[in-house]
Design a protein around this motif. Structure first.
Motif, mmCIF file in Angstrom:
data_model
loop_
_atom_site.group_PDB
_atom_site.id
_atom_site.type_symbol
_atom_site.label_atom_id
_atom_site.label_comp_id
_atom_site.label_asym_id
_atom_site.label_seq_id
_atom_site.Cartn_x
_atom_site.Cartn_y
_atom_site.Cartn_z
ATOM 1 N N ASN A 96 39.223 37.517 13.397
ATOM 2 C CA ASN A 96 39.666 38.809 12.631
ATOM 3 C C ASN A 96 40.807 39.288 13.813
ATOM 4 O O ASN A 96 40.518 39.759 14.907
ATOM 5 N N ASP A 97 42.048 39.258 13.316
ATOM 6 C CA ASP A 97 42.907 39.956 14.243
ATOM 7 C C ASP A 97 42.976 41.342 14.453
ATOM 8 O O ASP A 97 43.590 41.732 15.527
ATOM 9 N N ARG A 98 42.323 41.944 13.610
ATOM 10 C CA ARG A 98 42.478 43.603 13.777
ATOM 11 C C ARG A 98 41.209 44.030 14.551
ATOM 12 O O ARG A 98 40.935 44.944 14.406
ATOM 13 N N LEU A 99 40.366 43.161 14.869
ATOM 14 C CA LEU A 99 39.127 43.566 15.355
ATOM 15 C C LEU A 99 39.173 44.398 16.452
ATOM 16 O O LEU A 99 38.617 45.503 16.460
ATOM 17 N N VAL A 100 40.009 44.321 17.419
ATOM 18 C CA VAL A 100 40.223 45.148 18.530
ATOM 19 C C VAL A 100 40.780 46.566 18.366
ATOM 20 O O VAL A 100 40.279 47.546 18.555
ATOM 21 N N ALA A 142 37.066 53.210 23.894
ATOM 22 C CA ALA A 142 38.609 52.851 23.336
ATOM 23 C C ALA A 142 39.306 52.367 24.445
ATOM 24 O O ALA A 142 40.133 51.249 24.140
ATOM 25 N N ASP A 143 39.317 52.992 25.539
ATOM 26 C CA ASP A 143 40.236 52.585 26.764
ATOM 27 C C ASP A 143 39.535 51.112 27.150
ATOM 28 O O ASP A 143 40.449 50.118 27.548
ATOM 29 N N SER A 144 38.579 50.964 26.944
ATOM 30 C CA SER A 144 37.813 49.597 27.386
ATOM 31 C C SER A 144 38.470 48.346 26.457
ATOM 32 O O SER A 144 38.736 47.418 26.869
ATOM 33 N N PHE A 145 38.379 48.721 25.158
ATOM 34 C CA PHE A 145 39.250 47.872 24.320
ATOM 35 C C PHE A 145 40.503 47.814 24.422
ATOM 36 O O PHE A 145 41.062 46.498 24.235
ATOM 37 N N VAL A 146 41.291 48.581 25.010
ATOM 38 C CA VAL A 146 42.551 48.610 25.283
ATOM 39 C C VAL A 146 42.873 47.587 26.567
ATOM 40 O O VAL A 146 43.713 46.650 26.527
ATOM 41 N N ALA A 147 41.948 47.762 27.294
ATOM 42 C CA ALA A 147 41.942 46.762 28.508
ATOM 43 C C ALA A 147 41.812 45.345 28.029
ATOM 44 O O ALA A 147 42.321 44.334 28.779
ATOM 45 N N MET A 204 30.592 44.015 25.171
ATOM 46 C CA MET A 204 29.135 44.230 25.165
ATOM 47 C C MET A 204 29.123 44.704 23.602
ATOM 48 O O MET A 204 27.964 44.471 22.866
ATOM 49 N N LYS A 205 30.397 45.426 23.459
ATOM 50 C CA LYS A 205 30.198 46.053 22.012
ATOM 51 C C LYS A 205 30.319 45.129 20.946
ATOM 52 O O LYS A 205 29.698 45.009 19.553
ATOM 53 N N LEU A 206 31.337 43.995 21.128
ATOM 54 C CA LEU A 206 31.593 42.905 20.243
ATOM 55 C C LEU A 206 30.433 41.872 20.207
ATOM 56 O O LEU A 206 30.006 41.603 19.130
ATOM 57 N N LEU A 207 29.847 41.742 21.406
ATOM 58 C CA LEU A 207 29.140 40.518 21.399
ATOM 59 C C LEU A 207 27.388 40.914 21.515
ATOM 60 O O LEU A 207 26.558 40.106 21.323
ATOM 61 N N GLY A 208 27.392 42.369 21.971
ATOM 62 C CA GLY A 208 25.907 42.495 21.994
ATOM 63 C C GLY A 208 25.130 41.979 22.980
ATOM 64 O O GLY A 208 25.925 41.600 24.052
ATOM 65 N N ARG A 209 23.940 41.707 23.001
ATOM 66 C CA ARG A 209 22.966 40.978 23.914
ATOM 67 C C ARG A 209 23.836 39.456 24.150
ATOM 68 O O ARG A 209 23.604 38.758 25.195
ATOM 69 N N GLY A 210 24.478 39.122 23.205
ATOM 70 C CA GLY A 210 25.193 37.950 23.246
ATOM 71 C C GLY A 210 26.152 37.683 24.462
ATOM 72 O O GLY A 210 26.509 36.482 24.802
ATOM 73 N N ALA A 211 26.557 38.747 24.834
ATOM 74 C CA ALA A 211 27.478 38.672 25.998
ATOM 75 C C ALA A 211 26.762 38.331 27.215
ATOM 76 O O ALA A 211 27.451 37.996 28.382
#
Length: 369
Positions: free
Chosen positions: A46-50, A66-71, A296-303
């Protein structure tokens, strides 16, 4: 040749998946490397995920996320619209403003609830002055004495906090990281953001390091109006020699908070199923820094570790091995057939030459006669 072609085609299809599976299995004990590999797969889909997550974080009032996703976008060279970057910057400035900090600090000090750096600062100050822990112990202890529903975990954490606070003063702040970590765990429990598995583990630990009968007697006569006497009685019910695992948990939570902020620590406590998960989260935070919350938001515990799918990954590797074995077997069989055909042709030529020579010899012998 057909077998070689078929196996080569299958191997070309399986090899990329097998290579990725092998890399993930090899990185299963390294949260930083594991999260990078999983991010590659997630972001490819997904190109728009971030960008979508940045929008969602701003809509939820979570400028830090939001700032974490920018990083993360910056690290991954993912383009983010300038107007969206400006909105994130403005939200972060507002969240870090003096008025906002003062308001959240007061909230943490009075209510004992923390969800950002400011409110955590207020909560820790309250706990360092034993106000928060005495309040929690007396409240939950009264419930326990009256046979009402009691949050034994909060009770145990508050009792442990009082003992650690005393150690903090004695060591001139040396135990402060543990104190802050325990405060975060306690707050996560209060607001329902402590993972079920971690809460169960912490509850079992609390029963081991707290002498319940002694604590009941302490809170029965305790009061927030007599903090000194109450604290001394509660500390006597705390078995410091059995709280080693809890102390390590507090340190790991603080390590996460130092790199990702209070909300990052809360996120890790929410997805953790045990103290080992929190230790992994600390390693992830130290490696990924401000990107950790987004990961962690994207992967959950899988991170943090392989969550399911290990069997599927092993199947890809097994399939690649079988396909490679089939290819090598086909090459071997084809080589053997070609070699056998070549040998048969040579043998046939030798037989023909021998036959011709024999016929010539017979003809030569018959001629003079």
């Amino acid at each position: 040749m057909t077998g070689i072609a078929a196996c080569s085609f299958m191997l070309a299809q399986v090899a990329p998946h097998a290579r990725e599976a092998g890399a993930i299995l090899a990185a299963q004990d390294d949260p930083a490397a594991l999260s990078e590999l999983k991010l590659d797969a997630v972001l490819r889909q997904n190109d728009r995920l971030v960008q979508d997550n940045i929008e969602a974080a701003l809509a939820a009032g979570d400028a830090d996320l939001a700032d974490s996703f920018v990083a993360l976008a910056r690290d991954r060279n993912i383009a983010v619209p300038d107007d969206l970057l400006a909105r994130v910057s403005d939200a972060v400035k507002e969240e870090n403003s003096t008025s906002h900090f003062a308001r959240r600090f007061a909230t943490g000090l009075v209510t004992g609830s923390a969800d950002d750096v400011a409110s955590l600062s207020g909560t820790v100050v309250g706990d360092l002055f034993v106000i928060g822990d005495v309040r929690d112990v007396v409240r939950e202890g009264k419930h326990l004495a009256m046979g009402e529903d009691t949050d034994r975990l909060v009770l145990g954490l508050a009792a442990a906090g009082l003992a650690v606070t005393a150690a903090t003063y004695v060591s001139i702040g040396g135990a402060a990281p543990v104190r802050a970590g325990l405060t975060l765990v306690k707050d996560a429990r209060k607001v329902g953001r402590l993972g079920e598995g971690l809460a169960a583990w912490a509850g079992r630990s609390a029963r081991e390091f707290v002498d319940t009968p002694m604590l009941q007697n302490a809170v029965a006569s305790g009061s927030v109006l007599r903090p000194g006497q109450t604290v001394s009685a509660i500390k006597a019910a705390f078995r410091a020699e059995k709280a080693g695992a809890l102390v390590r948990l507090g340190k790991d939570v603080t390590r996460v908070a130092e790199k990702t902020g209070t909300r990052g620590a809360m996120d890790s406590l929410r997805i953790a199923e045990g103290p080992k998960d929190v230790a992994r989260a600390a390693r992830l935070a130290e490696a990924q820094g401000s990107k950790t919350r987004a990961i962690m938001k994207l992967l959950g515990r899988g991170a943090l570790l392989l969550v399911g799918g290990a069997f599927d990954l092993a199947l890809w590797l097994f399939g690649a091995v079988l396909t490679l074995f089939g290819l090598l077997s086909s090459i071997k069989a084809t080589t053997e057939r070609l070699t056998q055909a070549w040998c048969d042709r040579r043998r046939a030529r030798r037989l023909r030459r021998a036959q011709v020579a024999a016929e010539a010899a017979l003809a030569s012998a018959a001629g003079p006669a």
